[in-house]
Design an enzyme around this catalytic site. Structure first.
Site, short mmCIF file in Angstrom:
data_model
loop_
_atom_site.label_atom_id
_atom_site.label_comp_id
_atom_site.label_asym_id
_atom_site.label_seq_id
_atom_site.Cartn_x
_atom_site.Cartn_y
_atom_site.Cartn_z
CG ASP A 1 180.68 39.02 35.55
OD1 ASP A 1 179.45 39.12 35.80
OD2 ASP A 1 181.12 38.21 34.71
CD GLU B 1 176.10 37.00 31.47
OE1 GLU B 1 175.36 36.60 30.56
OE2 GLU B 1 177.07 37.77 31.27
#
Length: 368
Positions: free
Chosen positions: A72, A135
């Protein structure tokens, strides 16, 4: 490198902003296909609270080595139109190129190199590649997955990037809070005395919050985004500040947590609400010391420059594993600059030697 650059273009040009679970899932599906193409095995898709993660385990025995990645990014849809993928003058650019898609591709290719060298996947028994999808949002759904997978491992290698190329030997722990003052609305012109001004009470609290910091111990406490009120002619009934906390020591995280939760209103009729808390524990040097020594030794053996080490204020998923006492070495990914910034980039010439070092570190810890 030609194949790695092709793979990097593939993952960078498929946007995966953290908040868009569907986009993260699409990125994970394509990345899973890429992994199967490179190493001959498809990873397991793990969905937790709507967020998609990938896990590839080699062998059925205990986990020895975990490669920790995330796919991500902080970049919203449409960023590629403004900051397209490019390779020029030895520099790789594009959203997520530095943080941390280059590190993810390095994980895949280091594994492929070892498979090619061994000729048999059994040589990698005990290796896990984890690629998470949240994250940048604090790993709220993946933190337990990471900790469970790494429990008992000999080594966790975190593929986060490094601006100066130094491996990360320590990171501060992080805490995030939202402090909300609840007051009472009233007309600011007709009868302000009937209101309870949440903005004024929050303004009183903010210096107290900032003063919780301790420079000597490396503890920072920073009020960041602030909101208050609804219209220009209304006494604010609600005011909120977000607070970013970084600490080298667990004891400091706990002190700040206690002081934040003890905040009280002084203005009659106002109330203070504190939410949030400790997110990532500190990553202390002891967790990285042995693995860093091995990195230095192995770099000499394979003929690349000896790595340097540093401590940084930013946190990573390595904080979870280091906090659990698992040997953890961070910053093994791209060398470049611009995490979360317009000038994000990776230096191409640094990718081959660092991928080779990663492969050597994996083999070193898998060896019986």
């Amino acid at each position: 490198m030609p194949q790695m650059l092709t793979d990097l273009e593939r993952v960078i040009t498929l946007e995966t902003p953290s908040q868009d679970h569907a986009a993260v899932a699409a990125g994970a599906r394509d990345l899973a296909a890429l992994i199967e193409e490179r190493v001959g095995t498809a990873p397991e898709v793990v969905v937790i609270d709507g967020v998609t993660h990938l896990r590839l385990r080699f062998g059925s025995g205990p986990v020895k080595v975990v490669l920790l990645n995330h796919q991500d990014t902080v970049w919203p849809h449409g960023t590629l139109e403004r900051l397209p993928f490019s390779v020029a003058d030895g520099i790789l650019r594009g959203p997520g190129s530095f943080d941390m898609l280059t590190g993810t591709i390095m994980s895949i290719h280091a594994t492929a190199m070892l498979l090619e060298q061994a000729g048999d996947s059994s040589a990698l028994d005990g290796l896990t590649i984890l690629i998470t999808g949240d994250e940048e949002l604090g790993s709220t759904t993946s933190s337990q997955l990471i900790r469970d997978e790494a429990a008992g491992a000999r080594a966790v290698y975190v593929m986060e990037a490094s601006a100066a190329g130094s491996l990360k030997l320590a990171r501060k722990g992080t805490s995030d809070y939202e402090v909300t003052v609840h007051g009472k609305a009233a007309h600011a012109g007709l009868e302000p005395e009937k209101g309870v001004n949440a903005g004024l009470e929050l303004a009183r609290l903010m210096p107290l919050i900032a003063e919780m910091a301790d420079d000597e111990k490396g503890t920072t406490v920073v009020p960041t985004t602030i909101t208050a009120g609804t219209t220009p002619n209304t006494v604010p009934a609600k005011a909120t500040v977000h607070v970013d906390v970084r600490a080298r020591l667990t004891s400091e995280q706990e002190r700040i947590d206690s002081e934040m939760r003890a905040l009280k209103a002084e203005m009659p009729g106002a109330e203070v609400e504190v939410t949030g808390g400790i997110n990532r524990p500190p990553f202390e040097r002891d967790a990285a010391a042995h693995l860093f020594d091995r990195a230095v030794a192995l770099a000499g053996e394979i003929g690349i420059a000896e790595p340097t080490g540093t401590a940084v204020g930013g946190a990573s998923d390595g904080n979870f594993t280091a906090g659990d006492g698992i040997p953890t070495l961070d910053g093994l990914g791209a060398v470049g600059d611009g995490a979360h910034a317009e000038h994000e980039h990776a230096i191409i010439s640094e990718i081959p030697p660092r991928t080779a070092l990663l492969a050597a570190l994996i083999a070193d810890q898998l060896a019986d």
